[in-house]
Scaffold this motif. Structure first.
Motif, short mmCIF file in Angstrom:
data_model
loop_
_atom_site.label_atom_id
_atom_site.label_comp_id
_atom_site.label_asym_id
_atom_site.label_seq_id
_atom_site.Cartn_x
_atom_site.Cartn_y
_atom_site.Cartn_z
N VAL A 100 -18.16 46.36 76.42
CA VAL A 100 -19.50 46.47 75.85
C VAL A 100 -20.55 46.49 76.96
O VAL A 100 -21.54 47.24 76.90
N ALA A 101 -20.34 45.69 78.00
CA ALA A 101 -21.29 45.68 79.12
C ALA A 101 -21.29 47.03 79.83
O ALA A 101 -22.36 47.54 80.22
N ILE A 102 -20.13 47.65 79.99
CA ILE A 102 -20.08 48.98 80.63
C ILE A 102 -20.78 50.01 79.76
O ILE A 102 -21.55 50.86 80.26
N MET A 103 -20.54 49.96 78.45
CA MET A 103 -21.19 50.91 77.55
C MET A 103 -22.70 50.71 77.52
O MET A 103 -23.48 51.68 77.40
N GLU A 104 -23.14 49.45 77.60
CA GLU A 104 -24.59 49.19 77.63
C GLU A 104 -25.22 49.74 78.90
O GLU A 104 -26.37 50.24 78.88
N ASP A 105 -24.50 49.66 80.02
CA ASP A 105 -25.03 50.22 81.26
C ASP A 105 -25.08 51.74 81.20
O ASP A 105 -26.01 52.37 81.75
N VAL A 124 -23.63 54.79 63.66
CA VAL A 124 -23.47 56.05 64.40
C VAL A 124 -24.78 56.81 64.44
O VAL A 124 -24.77 58.03 64.68
N ARG A 125 -25.89 56.12 64.27
CA ARG A 125 -27.19 56.81 64.25
C ARG A 125 -27.65 57.23 65.64
O ARG A 125 -28.36 58.23 65.78
N ASP A 126 -27.27 56.48 66.67
CA ASP A 126 -27.70 56.80 68.03
C ASP A 126 -26.55 56.55 68.99
O ASP A 126 -25.46 56.12 68.61
N GLY A 127 -26.83 56.83 70.27
CA GLY A 127 -25.80 56.67 71.28
C GLY A 127 -25.42 55.22 71.53
O GLY A 127 -24.27 54.92 71.90
N GLU A 128 -26.35 54.31 71.32
CA GLU A 128 -26.04 52.89 71.53
C GLU A 128 -25.00 52.39 70.53
O GLU A 128 -24.05 51.70 70.91
#
Length: 223
Positions: A100-105, A124-128
């Motif tokens: 999750v930390a890698i995806m947040e970065d 699934v509305r946005d990339g986050e």
């Protein structure tokens, strides 16, 4: 002379019609036939049954396993199960936090625990939201590898998978203060549980099959 002749005839007639004595049979040699001594069965009412049962009850567990022919040690060990559950939860949550930390970065979002325990962050509305879903799916594969190393039993993969996601459900319930009702959260966690269970069973089954040396068996086997 005639009297002597008649006596001779009578002796011949008597000899012809008399029963001859039976000839004695030769003694049986012990080398021709051997007697077979069958073991006497031990009945439940006999005193030998109690002694045999007592000796068997005093055998240690290692020898009892050889008598019963069990493949694995099947005694229930709560300490071992507890350690395996704690190890699974620690490894899976650690890998999930790292992913999750890698995806947040990658998405330039704020690092927060809401991406792990918050219901409404799974979307699934946005990339986050999609990056959080990707982290959960990758973590399910890592959890399957953890099952392979920590548990190593095909029959226990379903139990430990349900235990991990059940504890995650309780943690999310306590974090949010309410029971999860969003469809996306339930869909993601059920799919990840299925991936973890099926992948873990596949890896453990391959290891269990490798333990059987089928290659040493010859081409012809007498059945």
């Amino acid at each position: 002379m005639q009297l002597f002749h008649h006596k001779l005839i009578n002796l011949r007639i008597t000899w012809l019609f008399s029963d001859p004595k039976p000839s004695p049979r030769p003694p049986k040699s012990s080398s021709t036939k051997k007697s077979i001594n069958f073991p006497t069965p031990i009945h439940a009412n006999s005193p030998h049954f109690a002694s045999v049962y007592f000796v068997r009850s005093q055998l240690p567990m290692s020898k009892m396993k050889k008598l019963t022919g069990s493949f694995r040690y099947t005694q229930w060990d709560p300490c071992l199960i507890t350690c395996q559950i704690v190890s699974m939860q620690s490894v899976c949550y650690l890998s999930l936090c790292v992913l999750v930390a890698i995806m947040e970065d990658l998405t330039s979002s704020t690092r927060t625990l809401d991406h792990i325990f918050e219901y409404h962050e799974i979307h699934v509305r946005d990339g986050e939201g999609r990056s959080v879903i990707s982290a959960f799916v990758l973590n399910a594969i890592i959890a399957a590898v953890a099952l392979w190393f920590i548990v190593g039993r095909t029959k226990l993969c379903l139990d430990f998978s349900c235990t991990y996601y059940g504890i995650h459900l309780i943690a999310c319930w306590m974090y949010n203060g309410s029971f999860p009702t969003t469809f996306s959260w339930w869909t993601l966690n059920v799919a990840c549980a299925a991936i973890t269970c099926v992948s873990g069973e596949f890896l453990c089954l391959r290891t269990e099959l490798q333990a059987i040396p089928l290659s040493n068996i010859g081409a012809k086997v007498d059945l």
